[in-house]
Design a protein around this motif. Structure first.
Motif, PDB file in Angstrom:
ATOM      1  N   LEU A  40       0.823  -1.211   0.000  1.00  0.00           N
ATOM      2  CA  LEU A  40       0.000   0.000   0.000  1.00  0.00           C
ATOM      3  C   LEU A  40       0.860   1.264   0.000  1.00  0.00           C
ATOM      4  O   LEU A  40       0.450   2.295  -0.541  1.00  0.00           O
ATOM      5  CB  LEU A  40      -0.925   0.009   1.214  1.00  0.00           C
ATOM      6  CG  LEU A  40      -2.015  -1.064   1.237  1.00  0.00           C
ATOM      7  CD1 LEU A  40      -2.810  -0.997   2.527  1.00  0.00           C
ATOM      8  CD2 LEU A  40      -2.948  -0.909   0.045  1.00  0.00           C
ATOM      9  N   ALA A  41       2.048   1.203   0.604  1.00  0.00           N
ATOM     10  CA  ALA A  41       2.919   2.376   0.621  1.00  0.00           C
ATOM     11  C   ALA A  41       3.339   2.765  -0.788  1.00  0.00           C
ATOM     12  O   ALA A  41       3.423   3.955  -1.123  1.00  0.00           O
ATOM     13  CB  ALA A  41       4.151   2.090   1.488  1.00  0.00           C
ATOM     14  N   GLY A  42       3.623   1.742  -1.618  1.00  0.00           N
ATOM     15  CA  GLY A  42       3.960   2.050  -3.009  1.00  0.00           C
ATOM     16  C   GLY A  42       2.818   2.740  -3.734  1.00  0.00           C
ATOM     17  O   GLY A  42       3.017   3.690  -4.504  1.00  0.00           O
ATOM     18  N   ALA A  43       1.594   2.258  -3.485  1.00  0.00           N
ATOM     19  CA  ALA A  43       0.443   2.891  -4.107  1.00  0.00           C
ATOM     20  C   ALA A  43       0.254   4.311  -3.608  1.00  0.00           C
ATOM     21  O   ALA A  43      -0.116   5.216  -4.372  1.00  0.00           O
ATOM     22  CB  ALA A  43      -0.818   2.066  -3.831  1.00  0.00           C
ATOM     23  N   LEU A  44       0.513   4.541  -2.331  1.00  0.00           N
ATOM     24  CA  LEU A  44       0.334   5.877  -1.767  1.00  0.00           C
ATOM     25  C   LEU A  44       1.329   6.856  -2.386  1.00  0.00           C
ATOM     26  O   LEU A  44       0.954   7.969  -2.794  1.00  0.00           O
ATOM     27  CB  LEU A  44       0.513   5.823  -0.251  1.00  0.00           C
ATOM     28  CG  LEU A  44       0.235   7.125   0.504  1.00  0.00           C
ATOM     29  CD1 LEU A  44      -1.197   7.554   0.304  1.00  0.00           C
ATOM     30  CD2 LEU A  44       0.545   6.943   1.983  1.00  0.00           C
ATOM     31  N   ILE A  45       2.582   6.455  -2.476  1.00  0.00           N
ATOM     32  CA  ILE A  45       3.594   7.359  -3.038  1.00  0.00           C
ATOM     33  C   ILE A  45       3.306   7.653  -4.502  1.00  0.00           C
ATOM     34  O   ILE A  45       3.249   8.808  -4.937  1.00  0.00           O
ATOM     35  CB  ILE A  45       5.000   6.749  -2.849  1.00  0.00           C
ATOM     36  CG1 ILE A  45       5.399   6.791  -1.380  1.00  0.00           C
ATOM     37  CG2 ILE A  45       6.018   7.493  -3.703  1.00  0.00           C
ATOM     38  CD1 ILE A  45       6.745   6.175  -1.105  1.00  0.00           C
ATOM     39  N   LEU A  46       3.136   6.584  -5.292  1.00  0.00           N
ATOM     40  CA  LEU A  46       2.908   6.779  -6.719  1.00  0.00           C
ATOM     41  C   LEU A  46       1.546   7.436  -6.975  1.00  0.00           C
ATOM     42  O   LEU A  46       1.408   8.259  -7.883  1.00  0.00           O
ATOM     43  CB  LEU A  46       3.000   5.442  -7.447  1.00  0.00           C
ATOM     44  CG  LEU A  46       4.383   4.778  -7.449  1.00  0.00           C
ATOM     45  CD1 LEU A  46       4.317   3.420  -8.139  1.00  0.00           C
ATOM     46  CD2 LEU A  46       5.406   5.672  -8.139  1.00  0.00           C
ATOM     47  N   GLY A  47       0.537   7.076  -6.187  1.00  0.00           N
ATOM     48  CA  GLY A  47      -0.781   7.648  -6.401  1.00  0.00           C
ATOM     49  C   GLY A  47      -0.831   9.131  -6.131  1.00  0.00           C
ATOM     50  O   GLY A  47      -1.383   9.910  -6.929  1.00  0.00           O
ATOM     51  N   VAL A  48      -0.243   9.572  -5.022  1.00  0.00           N
ATOM     52  CA  VAL A  48      -0.233  11.008  -4.704  1.00  0.00           C
ATOM     53  C   VAL A  48       0.572  11.775  -5.744  1.00  0.00           C
ATOM     54  O   VAL A  48       0.132  12.820  -6.252  1.00  0.00           O
ATOM     55  CB  VAL A  48       0.338  11.228  -3.293  1.00  0.00           C
ATOM     56  CG1 VAL A  48       0.558  12.718  -3.043  1.00  0.00           C
ATOM     57  CG2 VAL A  48      -0.593  10.656  -2.248  1.00  0.00           C
ATOM     58  N   LEU A  49       1.760  11.253  -6.079  1.00  0.00           N
ATOM     59  CA  LEU A  49       2.600  11.940  -7.053  1.00  0.00           C
ATOM     60  C   LEU A  49       1.908  12.031  -8.414  1.00  0.00           C
ATOM     61  O   LEU A  49       1.899  13.092  -9.054  1.00  0.00           O
ATOM     62  CB  LEU A  49       3.940  11.208  -7.179  1.00  0.00           C
ATOM     63  CG  LEU A  49       4.942  11.792  -8.187  1.00  0.00           C
ATOM     64  CD1 LEU A  49       5.302  13.213  -7.802  1.00  0.00           C
ATOM     65  CD2 LEU A  49       6.191  10.914  -8.269  1.00  0.00           C
ATOM     66  N   ALA A  50       1.300  10.921  -8.851  1.00  0.00           N
ATOM     67  CA  ALA A  50       0.646  10.921 -10.157  1.00  0.00           C
ATOM     68  C   ALA A  50      -0.582  11.814 -10.169  1.00  0.00           C
ATOM     69  O   ALA A  50      -0.837  12.534 -11.140  1.00  0.00           O
ATOM     70  CB  ALA A  50       0.259   9.491 -10.537  1.00  0.00           C
ATOM     71  N   ALA A  51      -1.377  11.789  -9.097  1.00  0.00           N
ATOM     72  CA  ALA A  51      -2.586  12.607  -9.051  1.00  0.00           C
ATOM     73  C   ALA A  51      -2.242  14.089  -9.087  1.00  0.00           C
ATOM     74  O   ALA A  51      -2.843  14.871  -9.845  1.00  0.00           O
ATOM     75  CB  ALA A  51      -3.398  12.274  -7.800  1.00  0.00           C
ATOM     76  N   VAL A  52      -1.258  14.499  -8.286  1.00  0.00           N
ATOM     77  CA  VAL A  52      -0.868  15.912  -8.266  1.00  0.00           C
ATOM     78  C   VAL A  52      -0.271  16.319  -9.614  1.00  0.00           C
ATOM     79  O   VAL A  52      -0.587  17.396 -10.158  1.00  0.00           O
ATOM     80  CB  VAL A  52       0.123  16.171  -7.118  1.00  0.00           C
ATOM     81  CG1 VAL A  52       0.669  17.590  -7.188  1.00  0.00           C
ATOM     82  CG2 VAL A  52      -0.551  15.935  -5.775  1.00  0.00           C
ATOM     83  N   ALA A  53       0.593  15.467 -10.165  1.00  0.00           N
ATOM     84  CA  ALA A  53       1.193  15.788 -11.458  1.00  0.00           C
ATOM     85  C   ALA A  53       0.147  15.855 -12.562  1.00  0.00           C
ATOM     86  O   ALA A  53       0.167  16.761 -13.414  1.00  0.00           O
ATOM     87  CB  ALA A  53       2.265  14.748 -11.803  1.00  0.00           C
ATOM     88  N   GLY A  54      -0.791  14.900 -12.569  1.00  0.00           N
ATOM     89  CA  GLY A  54      -1.841  14.920 -13.584  1.00  0.00           C
ATOM     90  C   GLY A  54      -2.725  16.147 -13.480  1.00  0.00           C
ATOM     91  O   GLY A  54      -3.058  16.777 -14.493  1.00  0.00           O
ATOM     92  N   ALA A  55      -3.103  16.507 -12.244  1.00  0.00           N
ATOM     93  CA  ALA A  55      -3.938  17.696 -12.064  1.00  0.00           C
ATOM     94  C   ALA A  55      -3.189  18.949 -12.501  1.00  0.00           C
ATOM     95  O   ALA A  55      -3.761  19.831 -13.157  1.00  0.00           O
ATOM     96  CB  ALA A  55      -4.366  17.807 -10.601  1.00  0.00           C
ATOM     97  N   ALA A  56      -1.910  19.041 -12.149  1.00  0.00           N
ATOM     98  CA  ALA A  56      -1.133  20.222 -12.533  1.00  0.00           C
ATOM     99  C   ALA A  56      -0.994  20.324 -14.051  1.00  0.00           C
ATOM    100  O   ALA A  56      -1.157  21.406 -14.639  1.00  0.00           O
ATOM    101  CB  ALA A  56       0.244  20.166 -11.869  1.00  0.00           C
ATOM    102  N   LEU A  57      -0.710  19.189 -14.703  1.00  0.00           N
ATOM    103  CA  LEU A  57      -0.569  19.212 -16.155  1.00  0.00           C
ATOM    104  C   LEU A  57      -1.899  19.531 -16.839  1.00  0.00           C
ATOM    105  O   LEU A  57      -1.946  20.275 -17.831  1.00  0.00           O
ATOM    106  CB  LEU A  57      -0.029  17.866 -16.645  1.00  0.00           C
ATOM    107  CG  LEU A  57       1.444  17.572 -16.316  1.00  0.00           C
ATOM    108  CD1 LEU A  57       1.809  16.159 -16.742  1.00  0.00           C
ATOM    109  CD2 LEU A  57       2.351  18.583 -17.012  1.00  0.00           C
ATOM    110  N   GLY A  58      -3.007  18.970 -16.309  1.00  0.00           N
ATOM    111  CA  GLY A  58      -4.308  19.259 -16.897  1.00  0.00           C
ATOM    112  C   GLY A  58      -4.668  20.722 -16.798  1.00  0.00           C
ATOM    113  O   GLY A  58      -5.097  21.340 -17.784  1.00  0.00           O
ATOM    114  N   ALA A  59      -4.483  21.316 -15.615  1.00  0.00           N
ATOM    115  CA  ALA A  59      -4.796  22.732 -15.446  1.00  0.00           C
ATOM    116  C   ALA A  59      -3.850  23.602 -16.267  1.00  0.00           C
ATOM    117  O   ALA A  59      -4.272  24.600 -16.880  1.00  0.00           O
ATOM    118  CB  ALA A  59      -4.713  23.104 -13.970  1.00  0.00           C
ATOM    119  N   ALA A  60      -2.560  23.228 -16.301  1.00  0.00           N
ATOM    120  CA  ALA A  60      -1.591  24.022 -17.055  1.00  0.00           C
ATOM    121  C   ALA A  60      -1.881  23.988 -18.550  1.00  0.00           C
ATOM    122  O   ALA A  60      -1.713  25.001 -19.248  1.00  0.00           O
ATOM    123  CB  ALA A  60      -0.180  23.509 -16.778  1.00  0.00           C
ATOM    124  N   SER A  61      -2.311  22.833 -19.057  1.00  0.00           N
ATOM    125  CA  SER A  61      -2.624  22.743 -20.486  1.00  0.00           C
ATOM    126  C   SER A  61      -3.794  23.647 -20.853  1.00  0.00           C
ATOM    127  O   SER A  61      -3.789  24.299 -21.900  1.00  0.00           O
ATOM    128  CB  SER A  61      -2.930  21.295 -20.862  1.00  0.00           C
ATOM    129  OG  SER A  61      -4.083  20.836 -20.177  1.00  0.00           O
TER     130      SER A  61
END
Length: 947
Positions: free
Chosen positions: A365-386
């Motif tokens: 679950l720790a792997g999912a937490l790290i990758l999930g938070v990083l991916a969600a924040v990065a995806g949201a930032a890229l979506g808004a920036a685009s």
């Protein structure tokens, strides 16, 4: 000989177990700290796998956040509209109604107080205000009841001469000497001093207006030369940028909207707005927008409408959130399944050394937490920036465009998306983590890893969940219920997931007659369900999204097409203009398009070409058999209140050219030349000869008796000011030959759907029936009017355009293509990544096949067959979900049709789009198989097993 006995030293005592120092929370926190460190190290060690996981989480999050941001940016709130709407004024009067007005915070959202069962209360009279008063007179009358300075704002249209073209343009009329702040901004030159001068806007420049010099234009019946004196940014009340601006209207008949900006030092309160609503004024106040009234002070209909909208929004938001959560969880499922598979040996070693199951689960679950938070924040930032970048570019290219407004990120919605994405990643990782409680340590260490036999009860549970989910979703969209909608989404997806293991087993059994590579691949997918099931679920999620949107849009389009009412015969056109312009229009059309023919359609009405309206209005009515002339006269709109309830259709009141007939559907009268009637209706020779000989056409055959129909003609008193008629008097009654109009003529729009009587122009002249031109029909003797000819003629006509009937044209074509493109891209990306992750775990199996003599072709067929199997199963399950969800969305939206008589309940229209279904069933498996086959290496490792 002496023998000495040496004692074996005693074994050292076992070390004492470590003390469980610290509180329970501290031990829990320390355990998670270790798990997070291990997860971070594992993510950095397997960078390729981590990148794929990041993409699978970030992609849907980025698309959703980009969509939310674009919707929020392109949809201006009322507060964001104020600088364009009223500049630096305090309020704006948007319209004047003869009835008391009820409105929301925004005056654009206003309506009459009538609910359809009683006459609306008449507004208080504004002293000095008349319908035929000049703009100055109306402004003065309004200024008597609205404190402050009133600045009139009018909008209209014009045409200008551009070589051989005569394009249309929009214009705003306003006094530029009044400081209105951001509503008027001079870019270069100067403001016009009179309406002989104009300033051009960037929108006008883009559409062909020159930036300086003189221009010849037409506005209504006015033609004049004007001078361009500058360039300015100007915004009208419709939140758009007109092509030009000048001080006053050239022709009042060409003005289509008038409003008044209220400039004063004090704000306009909600109490003052409601008081002015009593005078029939719809108003938007800056103070009311900034400080909206409580719901208890809103008008009843406004409050009810807002509450209904809020309820529907909550339902859709809840369903959308559930879909987001499930789709994201399913999309990232293969990544964490592969991650758990790679960690099986290390987790088994940890378990053999005493690690508890909960510690093993935390490491996953720790792997999912790290990758999930990083991916969600990065995806949201890229979506808004685009969206921000796209909006900036679009605004720079088209500063007049209303497509985008101020950049706005809906933070609450984005935070909800981020939370759902992280929870979805944790949920996806929870599935393999839960299996660690049954971890076969010996089997894993020996390299054996086969899924246990599938649960025979699970498919029945899945079918039950699927059925309950379908029922819940239908209940949610029909009753606006939130909980059933969320439960329905979870039921549909959860039920389909429960069926996946059985589907894989069946696929393995059905592959018995296929070639050896296909047979081995499908049976291996059935045995390794821990690896293939998450891939099936991920592809199912993408397929379900595509199928749902495609079915919903296709159903709505077919519903609209089924009830589409053509305006005229296919391939022919219609023009409307002022009666005095018809001779000029006919001459221009015949000159521009020699093969076109122009036919004048007329209406029974008085002469309105003079400066004042006539005092009498002619009429003609059909007297049905068995009815008297008095019974056939229509109910006139004399300004009195109608009855509380609309009466049923009167069999003696059927067709009339004046007033209205309650319940009648084909009641109108039109006058057309006999030759045109025969051509448009495609009459047989005998009927065409009868029409040429003086016969009329009626929509109801019951009106004909003995081959004739009775027409009663006369006139009614007309009030030139109000436009109402009263006191109808019949002067002539005449029987004329009649022919019934075929139903096919109505369906082809050879006759307008509301027309009940067609009189040849020659007959109207013979019976002295007063008529006036109502429209022009055009057709091409060579066939249907082409778009090129239509454009050429429309660009050069004086004051009119040509509307050509081309049948139903799908308005959501670009939306459909956009949905197909986005969901197709998502589906292909999921297929690529899921296939790549599955192949990464199959490398040991490929090495084994190569070791026992399998050629590269055999291994490629093996990989392609396995990828196609899981893709096909995922696509079929996704289509099943999409069918239910798409039909649930389409059902309530395609059962009610509105026309002139109000709403009608009709059978629902369900459309199944062929192309998206083929993409899911054939395209995705082919893509997955191709990628899998191309990924097989030429020389696999055959000397080692596992990682």
């Amino acid at each position: 000989m002496t023998t000495s006995i040496i004692e074996r030293p005693a074994a050292p005592e076992a070390p004492a177990p470590p003390s469980r120092s610290g509180s329970r929370f501290q031990r829990w926190l320390a355990s998670w700290r270790v798990s997070l460190k291990m997860a971070r190290r594992d993510a950095l060690r397997y960078k390729g796998r981590s990148v794929l996981v990041l993409i699978m989480v970030a992609l849907p999050v980025g698309l959703i956040v980009a969509g939310l941001t674009f919707a929020s940016t392109s949809t201006r709130s009322t507060a964001e509209k104020l600088p364009w709407l009223l500049g630096n004024g305090q309020a704006i009067i948007l319209g004047i109604s003869p009835d008391v007005v009820e409105q929301g915070v925004d005056g654009n959202n206003s309506w009459s107080t009538s609910d359809g069962t009683e006459h609306p209360p008449t507004a208080k009279r504004i002293p000095g205000l008349t319908d035929d008063g000049t703009l100055a007179q109306r402004t003065k009358a309004l200024g008597a009841i609205v404190p402050g300075t009133l600045v009139p704002v009018q909008t209209g249209e014009f045409r200008w001469t551009d070589l051989t073209r005569r394009p249309y343009g929009t214009v705003m009329f306003i006094d530029p000497s009044v400081d209105l702040g951001p509503k008027l901004h001079l870019v270069s030159g100067r403001w016009p001093a009179s309406n002989d001068e104009i300033v051009v806007t960037p929108a006008g420049l883009h559409n062909g207006l020159p930036g300086d010099g003189t221009l010849e234009l037409n506005a209504g019946e006015t033609r004049r030369q004007i001078t361009i004196v500058g360039i300015a940014d100007v915004f009208d009340t419709d939140m758009g940028m007109p092509y030009a601006m000048t001080t006053a209207a050239w022709d009042e008949r060409n003005v289509y909207s008038t409003s008044w900006i209220v400039k004063r030092s004090t704000p306009m309160s909600w109490a003052e707005v409601r008081k002015l609503n009593g005078y029939g004024l719809a108003i938007t106040s800056a103070d009311v927008v900034a400080h909206p009234p409580p719901a208890s002070e809103m008008p009843g209909q406004g409050y009810d409408a807002q509450r209904q909208m809020d309820t529907e929004t909550k339902v859709m938001a809840a369903i959308f959130g559930a879909v987001l959560f499930l789709v994201t969880a399913l999309l990232v499922g293969p990544a964490f399944a592969v991650s758990a598979g790679r960690q099986r040996r290390s987790l088994a070693l940890a378990a053999s050394n005493g690690a508890e199951v909960r510690q093993l689960r935390r490491s996953v679950l720790a792997g999912a937490l790290i990758l999930g938070v990083l991916a969600a924040v990065a995806g949201a930032a890229l979506g808004a920036a685009s969206v921000a970048a796209g909006a900036a570019v679009w605004r720079g290219i088209r500063p007049w465009s209303t497509l985008v407004g101020p950049f706005d990120i809906p933070m609450i919605a984005v935070i909800i998306v981020l939370i759902c994405a992280v929870l979805a990643a944790l949920t996806a990782a929870m599935i393999p983590a839960l299996r660690l409680g049954r971890l076969d340590i010996v089997g894993v260490m020996k390299g054996q890893n086969v899924s246990p036999p599938h649960n025979r009860i699970l498919p029945f549970v899945g079918l039950a969940l699927f059925a309950l989910g379908a029922a819940g979703l239908f209940l949610a969209v029909t009753a606006n219920a939130t909980a059933p909608g969320v439960a329905g989404v979870f039921g549909l997806v959860g039920g389909a997931i429960c069926v996946i293991p059985l589907g894989l087993v069946w696929a393995g059994r059905l592959a018995g007659r296929f070639p050896v590579a296909v047979r081995m691949a499908t049976r291996d997918a059935a045995r390794q369900r821990h690896r293939s099931a998450p891939t099936v679920a991920a592809l199912m999620a993408g397929a379900a999204l595509l199928a749902t949107f495609a079915i919903a849009l296709e159903s709505n389009s077919r519903f609209e097409a089924k009830h589409y009412q053509p305006q005229t015969v296919a391939g022919e056109g219609t023009l409307w203009s002022a009666e005095s312009e018809y001779p000029t229009l006919i001459k221009q059309i015949t000159t521009l398009a020699p093969t076109w023919r122009v036919v004048e359609e007329r209406a029974v009405q008085g002469d309105y070409t003079g400066n004042t309206a006539p005092t009498s209005e002619p009429f003609v009515v059909v007297v049905p058999p068995g009815c008297s002339t008095a019974q056939a006269l229509p109910q006139l709109d004399d300004g009195s209140a109608p009855p509380p309830e609309q009466p049923a259709a009167d069999p003696c009141r059927t067709v009339t050219s004046i007033g209205y007939l309650p319940g009648a559907t084909r009641y109108g009268v039109t006058v057309v030349p006999a030759a045109e009637i025969a051509r448009r209706l495609q009459l047989p020779k005998a009927d065409a000869a009868a029409v040429a000989g003086g016969a009329v056409l009626v929509g109801d055959e019951a009106l004909i008796k003995g081959g004739t129909v009775t027409l009663a003609m006369g006139s009614a008193t007309n009030d030139p000011k109000s436009g109402t008629q009263s006191d109808p008097k019949v002067t002539t009654t005449k029987q004329v030959p009649a022919i019934a109009i075929s139903e096919s003529a109505y369906q082809r729009a050879a006759v307008e759907s509301r027309t009940g009587l067609v009189i040849p122009t020659e007959v109207a002249g013979d019976i002295n029936l007063q008529t006036a031109p109502s429209s022009l029909h055009v057709y091409d003797t060579r066939g249907a009017i082409t778009k090129a000819d239509q454009k050429k003629v429309a660009e050069q006509l004086a004051n009119s355009g040509v509307n050509v009937e081309r049948g139903y044209e799908r308005p959501d074509k670009w939306l459909m293509l956009g949905v197909l493109g986005i969901t197709g891209f998502l589906l292909v990306t999921v297929t690529l990544i899921s296939t790549a992750l599955a192949l990464a775990e199959q490398q040991a199996d490929m090495g084994t096949l190569a070791a026992v003599g399998a050629t590269k072709g055999t291994r490629r067929r093996f990989a392609a067959a396995q990828a196609a199997t899981v893709a096909l199963l995922g696509g079929l399950l996704g289509i099943a979900i999409g069918l239910v969800a798409g039909v649930a969305i389409a059902w309530p939206t395609t059962t009610t049709w509105w026309d002139d008589l109000g709403p009608h309940k009709v059978a629902p229209t369900i459309g199944i789009p062929v192309l998206p279904i083929l993409i899911i069933v054939l395209g995705v498996p082919l893509i997955a198989a191709t990628i899998a086959a191309a990924s097989i290496r030429r020389a696999p490792h055959v000397t080692r097993r596992g990682n």
